[in-house]
Design an enzyme around this catalytic site. Structure first.
Site, PDB file in Angstrom:
ATOM      1  N   HIS A   1     -13.469  23.139  -6.467  1.00 18.85           N
ATOM      2  CA  HIS A   1     -13.301  21.716  -6.128  1.00 18.85           C
ATOM      3  C   HIS A   1     -14.347  20.843  -6.809  1.00 18.85           C
ATOM      4  O   HIS A   1     -14.133  19.662  -7.031  1.00 18.85           O
ATOM      5  CB  HIS A   1     -13.288  21.527  -4.613  1.00 18.85           C
ATOM      6  CG  HIS A   1     -11.994  21.980  -4.011  1.00 18.85           C
ATOM      7  ND1 HIS A   1     -11.877  23.149  -3.313  1.00 18.85           N
ATOM      8  CD2 HIS A   1     -10.744  21.443  -4.083  1.00 18.85           C
ATOM      9  CE1 HIS A   1     -10.613  23.314  -2.954  1.00 18.85           C
ATOM     10  NE2 HIS A   1      -9.904  22.302  -3.401  1.00 18.85           N
TER      11      HIS A   1
ATOM     12  N   GLU B   1       0.956  27.769  -1.414  1.00 12.54           N
ATOM     13  CA  GLU B   1      -0.278  28.204  -2.076  1.00 12.54           C
ATOM     14  C   GLU B   1      -0.770  29.546  -1.544  1.00 12.54           C
ATOM     15  O   GLU B   1      -1.840  30.001  -1.895  1.00 12.54           O
ATOM     16  CB  GLU B   1      -1.354  27.115  -1.976  1.00 12.54           C
ATOM     17  CG  GLU B   1      -1.601  26.582  -0.600  1.00 12.54           C
ATOM     18  CD  GLU B   1      -2.619  25.436  -0.587  1.00 12.54           C
ATOM     19  OE1 GLU B   1      -3.338  25.237  -1.573  1.00 12.54           O
ATOM     20  OE2 GLU B   1      -2.687  24.747   0.449  1.00 12.54           O
TER      21      GLU B   1
ATOM     22  N   ASP C   1      -4.898  27.823  -5.391  1.00 12.94           N
ATOM     23  CA  ASP C   1      -5.037  28.836  -4.344  1.00 12.94           C
ATOM     24  C   ASP C   1      -4.020  29.953  -4.511  1.00 12.94           C
ATOM     25  O   ASP C   1      -4.325  31.108  -4.222  1.00 12.94           O
ATOM     26  CB  ASP C   1      -4.896  28.192  -2.959  1.00 12.94           C
ATOM     27  CG  ASP C   1      -6.188  27.536  -2.533  1.00 12.94           C
ATOM     28  OD1 ASP C   1      -7.253  28.139  -2.758  1.00 12.94           O
ATOM     29  OD2 ASP C   1      -6.154  26.410  -1.999  1.00 12.94           O
TER      30      ASP C   1
ATOM     31  N   CYS D   1       1.071  20.933  -7.955  1.00 18.47           N
ATOM     32  CA  CYS D   1      -0.064  19.999  -7.909  1.00 18.47           C
ATOM     33  C   CYS D   1      -1.394  20.701  -8.144  1.00 18.47           C
ATOM     34  O   CYS D   1      -2.449  20.092  -8.042  1.00 18.47           O
ATOM     35  CB  CYS D   1      -0.085  19.226  -6.591  1.00 18.47           C
ATOM     36  SG  CYS D   1      -0.359  20.284  -5.175  1.00 18.47           S
TER      37      CYS D   1
HETATM   38  C1  PEP Z   1      -4.203  24.141  -4.933  1.00 19.27           C
HETATM   39  O1  PEP Z   1      -4.643  25.045  -4.218  1.00 19.27           O
HETATM   40  O2  PEP Z   1      -3.622  24.346  -6.032  1.00 19.27           O
HETATM   41  C2  PEP Z   1      -4.369  22.729  -4.540  1.00 19.27           C
HETATM   42  C3  PEP Z   1      -3.820  21.751  -5.223  1.00 19.27           C
HETATM   43  O3  PEP Z   1      -5.167  22.465  -3.482  1.00 19.27           O
HETATM   44  P1  PEP Z   1      -6.768  22.482  -3.565  1.00 19.27           P
HETATM   45  O4  PEP Z   1      -7.177  22.593  -4.986  1.00 19.27           O
HETATM   46  O5  PEP Z   1      -7.260  21.229  -2.940  1.00 19.27           O
HETATM   47  O6  PEP Z   1      -7.122  23.704  -2.767  1.00 19.27           O
HETATM   48 MG    MG Z   2      -5.239  24.600  -2.226  1.00 18.57          MG
END
Ligand code: PEP
Ligand code: MG
Length: 598
Positions: free
Chosen positions: A200, A442, A466, A513
């Protein structure tokens, strides 16, 4: 480890995570940033405090031995022996005994006791007119900083809100909350020893458009405040004392980038349609309510993922329903009539509430996270669901749940939404009665039961970050196993395909996403697999659109068919790269060329 490139400069190589080049003085975090508070202990706590100190000393010793080993391997035994003096500090019984005595006699915390005693020793040594002893003072302070780091653990994070002048931040690690706090006008770029492109922290860097490199291994130990550096977020390089030759080469790279940006600007307000007329829906991922402007400027058609949990980190209190409603309404109104997909809180993993005592977990990414947290902390969830529902009266709001692993969680969450809709109806508070609800796919189990989920939802959004981490058992934060984090692994493609097929059978849409959606090398593969929408950081939207407009759906489908029948992740990746470079060569010039003498 540093390696020379042009004479006089030192090059550190890592993983590029956020594009851009910057130059400036560096600030190394984690050494002088500790505010050591004195805490009084009860008599029963004292012996545990001494144990805590002992553990920190052992941990520090192991760290120093590891650094010593690496330095000796890379630079020779003489250089490695510099760390003998550091180890001696840890073995100095007079010092340690005095610290333990202070903990006992004054019933104070270990960090305060260690800092007080060690700083007194260091100050005494520093005051003596003798170069050798003055150096010992520096050793003492270095070791003290390490011990304090280990005692303070997570709390030892630098404060990036109040930097006095622009700099490149170097740190062992940065949490997403650290990064979110960065003052964009002061942090020119940042580099960390550890981390990976889908952490993140890296995602936040892209969102803030701060050039960043991760996985530099020991850079934070070798670098010093005030050194002059160039950071290259395209190629994952930090160069200390760049020569004129290097600066010249980077000037060329930056010029190529400017040309590319001009090309990308041309497509911003054009539709995302393939050469054979297939319309793709491109949207943006955001973390803050203020990002709506960047979404519109990027040419995205709305928000495919609003990571709402960022409203919750870096705060002393939870935001009220009212405060959340205002933030969500602001985004919905700014982007109306485009859709905004609000993801309910995905706290946990590497994103924590600063004010809540979240228990330390052995495996936080497998732990009390996202929907699991929300279904237990019902009041927190209630205020968010009500706020999102209320905001839906002001725009095209959609909502999705993160980390759904099975049907029970989905049913529970949907039941709560119905309950809060009823509450709002009784209170005569308006909301969109037809608000679309979706879920992130995910977790592999969700992809495998996608049919059951699809019957109860209006859309899926595949979180590849994820999904890859959980399917391949590869920690998305860990640079040591970054080579195993393979988006083109056949297992991942089959899970995406299963999700798309289930969506088709149930007549719902499917987006991606995760970070895969922002990588133009992956665009054809995802479209060929049947994904309808792609959502990525606003800074990446133009390049994905550029790629879409240069592809044919027919060739994307051929690529996907090849990939689904191929057993090798690297072969699939090579085919994706080949098609991407053939279709839009201009996109890859800065990131693939090796500047600075390569
Ligand atoms: C993901 O896991 O691909 C996602 C978009 O959520 P995050 O990156 O916030 O875990
Ligand atoms: Mg995620």
């Amino acid at each position: 480890m540093a390696e020379p490139l042009h004479k006089g400069e030192k090059v550190f190589r890592g993983i590029p995570v956020s594009a851009g080049v910057c130059r400036g003085r560096i600030l190394v975090l984690g050494r002088t940033q500790h505010a050591i508070a004195r805490q009084s202990l009860s008599p029963e706590q004292v012996s545990e405090e001494v144990n805590r100190l002992e553990r920190a000393l052992v941990q520090t010793r192991q760290e120093i031995l590891e650094v010593q080993r690496k330095v000796s391997e890379a630079m020779g035994a003489a250089e490695g022996s510099i760390f003998d003096a550091h180890l001696l500090v840890l073995e100095d019984r007079t010092l340690i005994d005095e610290v333990v005595r202070l903990i006992h006699t004054e019933a104070v915390n270990a960090e305060y006791a260690f800092h007080t005693v060690a700083e007194r020793y260091a100050a005494t040594l520093a005051a003596i007119e003798d170069d050798y002893l003055r150096e010992r003072a520096t050793d003492m302070r270095d070791v003290t900083a390490r011990v304090l780091n280990n005692l303070l653990g997570k709390q030892a994070e630098g404060d990036l809100r109040h930097l006095s002048e622009p700099c490149i931040v170097i740190s062992h690690d940065l949490t997403p909350s650290n990064t979110a706090q960065m003052d964009r006008s002061k942090v020119l770029g940042f580099a960390t020893d550890i981390g990976s492109p889908t952490s993140h922290t890296a995602i936040m860097a892209r969102s803030l458009r701060i050039p960043a490199v991760v996985g530099l291994k020991n850079a934070s130990l070798e670098l010093h405040n005030g050194q002059y550096a160039l950071l290259d977020g395209f190629n994952g390089v930090v160069i200390i004392n760049p020569t004129d030759q290097t600066l010249f080469e980077y000037g060329q790279l930056i010029r190529k980038q400017v040309t590319l940006q001009e090309k990308l600007r041309d497509v911003v307000h054009k539709p995302a349609v393939t050469l054979d007329g297939h319309r793709v829906f491109l949207s943006a991922n955001i973390e803050q309510a203020d990002d709506a402007e960047a979404v519109l400027a990027s040419g995205a058609e709305g928000v495919g993922l609003f990571r709402t949990e960022y409203l919750f980190i870096n705060r002393d209190r939870l935001p009220s329903e009212e405060e959340q409603y205002e933030a969500y309404r602001k985004v919905a109104e700014a982007l109306k009539p485009h859709p905004v997909v609000m993801r309910t809180f995905d706290l946990g993993g590497d994103k924590f509430l600063s004010h809540l005592q979240v228990p330390t977990e052995m495996n936080p990414f497998l732990g009390w996270r996202a929907i699991r947290f929300c279904l237990q902390e019902k009041e927190v969830f209630r205020s968010q669901l009500r706020a999102i529902l209320r905001a839906s009266a002001h725009g095209n709001v959609r909502m999705m749940y993160p980390m759904i692993s099975g049907l029970d969680e989905l049913n529970q969450a949907n039941a709560l939404v119905e309950q809060y809709k009823d509450e709002l109806r009784r209170e005569n508070v308006p909301f969109d009665e037809h608000i679309e609800i979706g879920a992130m796919i995910e977790i592999p189990s969700a992809a495998l039961i996608a049919d059951s989920l699809a019957r109860r939802l209006r859309f899926f959004s595949i979180g590849t970050n994820d999904l890859i981490q959980y399917s391949l058992a590869v920690d998305r934060m860990n640079e040591k196993i970054a080579h195993l984090y393979e988006p083109t692994h056949p297992a991942i493609l089959r899970l995406i395909k299963a999700t798309v097929d289930a969506a088709r059978r149930n007549n719902i849409t499917v987006a991606v996403c995760g970070e895969m959606a922002g990588d133009p090398v992956m665009t054809a593969l995802l479209l060929g697999l049947g994904v309808d929408d792609l959502s990525c950081a606003p800074s990446l939207v133009p390049q994905v659109k550029f790629m879409v407009r240069r592809l044919k759906l027919t060739e994307a489908k051929e690529l996907a068919e090849f990939a689904l029948n191929c057993e090798s992740a690297s072969e699939i990746l090579a085919r994706c790269q080949e098609l991407a470079r053939q279709s839009a060569p201009g996109l890859f010039e800065s990131s693939l060329s090796q500047p600075a003498g390569e």
